[in-house]
Design a protein around this motif. Structure first.
Motif, PDB file in Angstrom:
ATOM      1  N   TYR A  96      56.755  -0.875  68.490  1.00 55.77           N
ATOM      2  CA  TYR A  96      56.341   0.462  68.923  1.00 55.77           C
ATOM      3  C   TYR A  96      54.942   0.839  68.235  1.00 55.77           C
ATOM      4  O   TYR A  96      54.898   1.169  67.168  1.00 55.77           O
ATOM      5  N   GLY A  97      53.705   0.326  68.650  1.00 62.76           N
ATOM      6  CA  GLY A  97      52.558   1.051  68.143  1.00 62.76           C
ATOM      7  C   GLY A  97      52.411  -0.064  66.693  1.00 62.76           C
ATOM      8  O   GLY A  97      52.527  -1.300  66.722  1.00 62.76           O
ATOM      9  N   PRO A  98      52.085   0.436  65.694  1.00 63.63           N
ATOM     10  CA  PRO A  98      52.300  -0.029  64.291  1.00 63.63           C
ATOM     11  C   PRO A  98      53.297  -0.413  63.925  1.00 63.63           C
ATOM     12  O   PRO A  98      53.401  -1.325  62.934  1.00 63.63           O
ATOM     13  N   PHE A  99      54.245  -0.007  64.258  1.00 64.42           N
ATOM     14  CA  PHE A  99      55.628  -0.401  63.940  1.00 64.42           C
ATOM     15  C   PHE A  99      56.203  -1.474  64.801  1.00 64.42           C
ATOM     16  O   PHE A  99      57.253  -1.447  65.440  1.00 64.42           O
ATOM     17  N   SER A 100      55.613  -2.679  64.370  1.00 63.48           N
ATOM     18  CA  SER A 100      56.121  -3.967  65.108  1.00 63.48           C
ATOM     19  C   SER A 100      57.407  -4.480  64.637  1.00 63.48           C
ATOM     20  O   SER A 100      57.804  -4.468  63.447  1.00 63.48           O
ATOM     21  N   GLY A 101      58.014  -4.943  65.646  1.00 68.47           N
ATOM     22  CA  GLY A 101      59.222  -5.731  65.399  1.00 68.47           C
ATOM     23  C   GLY A 101      59.047  -6.714  64.713  1.00 68.47           C
ATOM     24  O   GLY A 101      58.064  -7.771  64.898  1.00 68.47           O
ATOM     25  N   LYS A 102      59.836  -7.238  63.670  1.00 68.42           N
ATOM     26  CA  LYS A 102      59.940  -8.365  63.109  1.00 68.42           C
ATOM     27  C   LYS A 102      60.571  -9.640  63.192  1.00 68.42           C
ATOM     28  O   LYS A 102      61.848  -9.295  63.542  1.00 68.42           O
ATOM     29  N   GLY A 103      59.907 -10.676  63.475  1.00 72.23           N
ATOM     30  CA  GLY A 103      60.757 -11.778  64.034  1.00 72.23           C
ATOM     31  C   GLY A 103      61.296 -12.046  65.371  1.00 72.23           C
ATOM     32  O   GLY A 103      62.039 -12.920  65.613  1.00 72.23           O
ATOM     33  N   VAL A 104      60.689 -11.292  66.198  1.00 66.78           N
ATOM     34  CA  VAL A 104      60.971 -11.100  67.485  1.00 66.78           C
ATOM     35  C   VAL A 104      60.048 -12.235  68.219  1.00 66.78           C
ATOM     36  O   VAL A 104      58.897 -11.636  68.282  1.00 66.78           O
ATOM     37  N   LYS A 105      60.562 -13.140  68.810  1.00 71.01           N
ATOM     38  CA  LYS A 105      59.526 -13.956  69.634  1.00 71.01           C
ATOM     39  C   LYS A 105      59.552 -13.520  71.115  1.00 71.01           C
ATOM     40  O   LYS A 105      60.267 -13.792  71.927  1.00 71.01           O
ATOM     41  N   SER A 106      58.368 -12.610  71.181  1.00 69.38           N
ATOM     42  CA  SER A 106      58.042 -11.938  72.449  1.00 69.38           C
ATOM     43  C   SER A 106      56.710 -11.313  72.616  1.00 69.38           C
ATOM     44  O   SER A 106      56.303 -10.901  71.465  1.00 69.38           O
ATOM     45  N   SER A 107      56.054 -11.554  73.717  1.00 69.46           N
ATOM     46  CA  SER A 107      54.718 -11.095  73.801  1.00 69.46           C
ATOM     47  C   SER A 107      54.846  -9.690  74.141  1.00 69.46           C
ATOM     48  O   SER A 107      53.676  -8.992  74.483  1.00 69.46           O
ATOM     49  N   HIS A 108      55.962  -9.149  74.568  1.00 73.71           N
ATOM     50  CA  HIS A 108      56.132  -7.840  75.089  1.00 73.71           C
ATOM     51  C   HIS A 108      56.341  -6.706  74.060  1.00 73.71           C
ATOM     52  O   HIS A 108      57.182  -6.907  73.051  1.00 73.71           O
ATOM     53  N   THR A 109      55.909  -5.570  74.481  1.00 72.44           N
ATOM     54  CA  THR A 109      56.061  -4.510  73.640  1.00 72.44           C
ATOM     55  C   THR A 109      57.346  -3.808  73.961  1.00 72.44           C
ATOM     56  O   THR A 109      58.146  -3.962  75.053  1.00 72.44           O
ATOM     57  N   GLY A 110      57.992  -2.793  73.041  1.00 66.74           N
ATOM     58  CA  GLY A 110      59.201  -2.134  73.325  1.00 66.74           C
ATOM     59  C   GLY A 110      58.990  -1.617  74.685  1.00 66.74           C
ATOM     60  O   GLY A 110      60.125  -1.359  75.393  1.00 66.74           O
TER      61      GLY A 110
END
Length: 201
Positions: free
Chosen positions: A44-58
């Protein structure tokens, strides 16, 4: 406080309304908590998910998750009378419960695997969960409507307004309980600070 006198004075009505409360809580938790979970999982914004293989945002995943659930709800209503012709209420409740258990297991152990979530499986499973949940909800809803008829036949008194107000009270309480569960999850998961930072964006 006649609604509460009826609620706690009749075991059958108490059980019906308790089931309604639980199904409201289940739905609110599934939608509210899951939708927020995707922001932590996918970023979410600068709070990126770590290690998630996806090009989509939350927000993308949360949106299509909600749409999938909505489609399931729309399909559930016309399917209920067709199912009702084949099965009685007890059979619908039992079969729906088993199907929901299987779908939730698939959802948590396959669709939401950390690091490699399967998005298409998530959307399809969510829609199937919504349809099944809709069958269970419609059955319990009809039981809650019949509670007024039951009470009148038992006591000779028409207390439809009081009994239906208890159902509305259950819905409001479910929302409050879901909010409490959500914040407890954040606190025990160590995410409360992150949630506050997101809210300030």
């Amino acid at each position: 406080f006649e609604p509460f006198r009826i609620l706690f004075g009749d075991r059958q009505i108490f059980l019906i309304m308790a089931c309604m409360l639980l199904i409201f809580i289940a739905q609110d938790c599934f939608i509210g908590n899951s939708a927020n979970y995707f922001y932590y999982m996918y970023g979410y914004g600068p709070f990126s998910g770590k290690g998630v293989k996806s090009s989509h945002t939350g927000s993308f995943v949360s949106f299509f998750f909600t749409v999938s659930f909505g489609i399931g709800q729309v399909l559930a209503e016309p399917l209920y009378p067709l199912l009702r012709k084949k099965l009685n209420k007890k059979q619908i409740i039992i079969s729906s419960s088993f199907v929901l258990a299987a779908l939730y297991s698939f959802l948590f152990f396959y669709c939401l695997v950390p690091g490699e979530p399967n998005e298409w499986a998530l959307y399809v499973t969510t829609m199937l969960l919504s349809i099944t949940h809709g069958q269970l909800f419609m059955t319990l809803f009809m039981n809650s409507m019949n509670a007024s008829v039951y009470y009148q036949a038992k006591t000779g008194q028409n207390r439809n307004t009081s009994i239906q107000s208890v159902r509305s009270f259950s819905a409001m309480n479910a929302n409050a309980i879901q909010t409490g569960i959500f914040y407890l999850t954040l606190i025990f998961g160590g995410l409360r600070k992150t949630d506050s930072q997101i809210a300030e964006i």
